[in-house]
Scaffold this motif. Structure first.
Motif, mmCIF file in Angstrom:
data_model
loop_
_atom_site.group_PDB
_atom_site.id
_atom_site.type_symbol
_atom_site.label_atom_id
_atom_site.label_comp_id
_atom_site.label_asym_id
_atom_site.label_seq_id
_atom_site.Cartn_x
_atom_site.Cartn_y
_atom_site.Cartn_z
ATOM 1 N N ALA A 33 -8.960 19.714 23.318
ATOM 2 C CA ALA A 33 -9.649 19.899 22.041
ATOM 3 C C ALA A 33 -9.470 21.325 21.535
ATOM 4 O O ALA A 33 -9.280 22.261 22.314
ATOM 5 C CB ALA A 33 -11.133 19.585 22.188
ATOM 6 N N ASP A 34 -9.546 21.468 20.220
ATOM 7 C CA ASP A 34 -9.469 22.786 19.591
ATOM 8 C C ASP A 34 -10.841 23.309 19.193
ATOM 9 O O ASP A 34 -11.037 24.519 19.071
ATOM 10 C CB ASP A 34 -8.594 22.721 18.330
ATOM 11 C CG ASP A 34 -7.215 22.181 18.605
ATOM 12 O OD1 ASP A 34 -6.478 22.832 19.374
ATOM 13 O OD2 ASP A 34 -6.876 21.105 18.076
ATOM 14 N N LEU A 35 -11.767 22.397 18.982
ATOM 15 C CA LEU A 35 -13.102 22.766 18.528
ATOM 16 C C LEU A 35 -14.127 21.822 19.142
ATOM 17 O O LEU A 35 -13.948 20.602 19.116
ATOM 18 C CB LEU A 35 -13.183 22.684 16.998
ATOM 19 C CG LEU A 35 -14.562 22.861 16.357
ATOM 20 C CD1 LEU A 35 -15.102 24.267 16.621
ATOM 21 C CD2 LEU A 35 -14.486 22.578 14.853
ATOM 22 N N VAL A 36 -15.187 22.401 19.700
ATOM 23 C CA VAL A 36 -16.341 21.632 20.168
ATOM 24 C C VAL A 36 -17.526 22.034 19.311
ATOM 25 O O VAL A 36 -17.833 23.229 19.184
ATOM 26 C CB VAL A 36 -16.649 21.902 21.652
ATOM 27 C CG1 VAL A 36 -17.925 21.172 22.070
ATOM 28 C CG2 VAL A 36 -15.488 21.479 22.534
ATOM 29 N N VAL A 37 -18.193 21.046 18.718
ATOM 30 C CA VAL A 37 -19.406 21.309 17.964
ATOM 31 C C VAL A 37 -20.568 20.580 18.625
ATOM 32 O O VAL A 37 -20.386 19.529 19.253
ATOM 33 C CB VAL A 37 -19.276 20.870 16.494
ATOM 34 C CG1 VAL A 37 -18.245 21.723 15.769
ATOM 35 C CG2 VAL A 37 -18.925 19.391 16.366
ATOM 36 N N ALA A 38 -21.755 21.145 18.490
ATOM 37 C CA ALA A 38 -22.962 20.541 19.071
ATOM 38 C C ALA A 38 -24.133 20.877 18.156
ATOM 39 O O ALA A 38 -24.535 22.042 18.081
ATOM 40 C CB ALA A 38 -23.212 21.055 20.484
ATOM 41 N N GLY A 39 -24.652 19.883 17.465
ATOM 42 C CA GLY A 39 -25.707 20.124 16.500
ATOM 43 C C GLY A 39 -27.075 19.640 16.950
ATOM 44 O O GLY A 39 -27.273 18.446 17.157
#
Length: 228
Positions: free
Chosen positions: A103-109
């Motif tokens: 992955a290039d980006l991990v987001v966690a909201g």
């Protein structure tokens, strides 16, 4: 106290209606990490707040969540948009079913806080394991972006006490940069504000809305990001 775990299983659609009254975040993410061509993993994706906003802008997105019911809402929303560059998987934050360096980006909201706050056993360890998993799945030069509350009903940052140690660890132990933004809820009416705040935040908040007679509920959110 509101049983959020039950809500995420039994009332995912109503929860999505609540968060749909807040601003979208793809522009904020784009400022931190240009999105074109990225493979993205959304940890704790819920009903797809971030997944659905990002999917049209990136190469691929994988939505992960502990609740199959929440992921079902995400999947339906993505299908309705005619998107095909996505997957959903049930997952624990500490054990991501994703290959190394993929992955290039991990987001966690609004999600890591549930296992990293001061009222949870082994909160600091849970955070350590979660960050390690996020780093494991990232390619060199990848980025982690975490969103969390800085105070419901607040016009300036005033996070709950149980989250302050977690936020401090993100910056001091893990080296995350940080800023905050407003994420006010813009409800369609005072009645809707009353119903949805009571549903998720409880009777105390419903009473505040009743007294204010406002369809706008202030909210501050923190953003933490790390380029690895």
């Amino acid at each position: 106290m509101t049983d959020h775990a039950r809500i995420y299983v039994e009332e995912a659609e109503k929860y999505h209606l609540l968060i749909s009254k807040q601003p979208l975040l793809h522009d904020v993410i784009e400022e931190i990490k240009p999105l074109k061509g990225l493979d993205v993993v959304d940890v704790g994706a819920g009903t797809g707040r971030l997944t659905v906003a990002l999917a049209p802008l990136v190469k691929s997105v994988i939505a992960l969540d502990a609740s199959a019911e929440m992921l079902a809402v995400t999947a339906e929303r993505l299908k309705q948009k005619g998107l095909r560059n996505w997957q959903t998987h049930i997952a624990d934050h500490r054990y991501l079913p994703i290959k190394d360096n993929s992955a290039d980006l991990v987001v966690a909201g609004w999600t890591v806080a549930y296992i990293a706050n001061d009222e949870v056993k082994d909160g600091a360890l849970n955070l350590q394991e979660t960050i390690a998993e996020m780093k494991r799945i990232l390619r060199p030069g990848g980025t982690i972006i975490i969103f969390e509350t800085m105070g419901t009903g607040e016009t300036a940052p005033n996070p709950p006490d149980m989250l302050k140690s977690y936020y401090k660890r993100l910056q001091e132990e893990y080296g995350f940069a940080h800023r905050w933004i407003r994420m006010d809820y813009q409800f369609e009416s005072v009645q809707q504000a009353l119903e949805l705040t009571q549903f998720f935040f409880g009777d105390e908040w419903a009473e505040k809305v009743k007294q204010s007679q406002s369809s706008v509920v202030p909210e501050c959110a923190g953003i933490w990001w790390l380029h690895v």
